[in-house]
Design an enzyme around this catalytic site. Sequence first.
Site, mmCIF file in Angstrom:
data_model
loop_
_atom_site.group_PDB
_atom_site.id
_atom_site.type_symbol
_atom_site.label_atom_id
_atom_site.label_comp_id
_atom_site.label_asym_id
_atom_site.label_seq_id
_atom_site.Cartn_x
_atom_site.Cartn_y
_atom_site.Cartn_z
ATOM 1 N N GLU A 285 0.829 -1.202 0.000
ATOM 2 C CA GLU A 285 0.000 0.000 0.000
ATOM 3 C C GLU A 285 0.860 1.248 0.000
ATOM 4 O O GLU A 285 1.860 1.342 0.707
ATOM 5 C CB GLU A 285 -0.963 0.011 1.191
ATOM 6 N N CYS A 286 0.491 2.195 -0.839
ATOM 7 C CA CYS A 286 1.127 3.508 -0.927
ATOM 8 C C CYS A 286 2.635 3.364 -1.142
ATOM 9 O O CYS A 286 3.071 2.968 -2.216
ATOM 10 C CB CYS A 286 0.785 4.338 0.304
#
Length: 450
Positions: A334-335
């Site tokens: 994520e991210c």
Amino acid sequence: MKKKSGFVIAAVSSGSGKTTVTNGLLRAFVRKGLHVAPFKTGPDFIDTQFHRIAAGCDSINLDVFMLDEDHVRYLFDKYASGGDVAVIEGVMGLFDGYDCRQGSAAHIAELTDMPVVLVINAASSAYSLAAVLSGFKNFDKRIKIAGVIFNNVASENHLRLLKTAAEDAAVTFLGYLKRNPKMTVPSRHLGLSLGDDDMIEHFVDCAADAVEEGIDIDLLLHLTKIDKVAKNVDTLPADERNEGAGSFRKIAVAYDEAFNFVYPENLRALGENPRFGGEIIKFSPLRDARMPDADFLYLPGGYPELYAERLAANATMRESIKDYIDRGGYAFAECGGMLYLSEEIDGYEMCGLLPVKATMTNARLHLGYRTVKTKNFTIRGHEFHYSSVIEDETRIKEYLYPARQFDVRGNEVDTPVYRYKNAISGYTHMYWGNNDVDINGFYEDLYTQR
């Protein structure tokens, strides 16, 4: 049994000094030999890292968009039960949430039944703050204002007027912080990096010194006693908790200066869920030669762009992660973790698994709550990043995962979710620690859909 104390630190607006007061109090309590349980209103990863350094333990997010209200109460009871004093840092102004009062510090105070300590920036004002205090005290009777702390006090006469304002508004004066231009909060961007612990440590100690000088800590603890002692309960009954026999017995979690945006409850959910194996193995993409032997790889967010050169230089680590995913290994990024799987970050070579290039050129903040919907599953989270990605238009379609994302008002946003083999990635930080989130359903929907 000795009574515990607990309260919410809130303010009239952002910039009032909540962060300084919160971290100063956390460290001051530790100096007194108290066990502190810190919390943060909202999804923020930054303030919780300050809390961790100030208090010496994890800070827990209490967020009513990503979590349901029962889970917020559960988390507070669970973590507050182990401490002498529970401190919840608010967000923006006391009544500012993602939709008026919803999600605000006042909302969290009501859910946890905690009194509020109001922090007011007294710069350029004095006795007029009596009207402000009266308004905050009487606006919402569900909220109990335990007292006020004034920040940026310029002189003895200024302090005298402020004390009179509190007295005339019938709000207990708890103390003050002197105006001190040198005591500034370290950059929020730098504050995200575990490598800046020394800078944050210095700030926290200075804040604690100021708190001990100007705030009546014993009075604060006395006025915020918790009548009921919370019970520390487990999420899963003992006979349902995982004993290490799940499909994913070893879960590798990247955790270092570049990757450290991790909700403790996400790891708890991975460790306790029957689908997973319970053994969390942390490793450093910056320092370790290879990822550990694992059945599942979690690459959380952070600021890999600050360490792009070092990440690029660790070729054996990048190759081991690429090999693991190429062989069909299960992964969630994520991210910042997603950027690590990209081809590059501003020219520095990354793992090369996604046909995208990340850049900080023309950086701007992308921020907001997200509801992520797949074919059979819905989960909530938030998006927070300055970077952007440039997709290879000739190849990207085969990497797009069929998930739709919506903002807090229900408007669809164009934030993509990517899939390469059994690796799922995207900008959104998802929260799967909530009691009603079926992480097995999350797993099934993301990794079995074609």
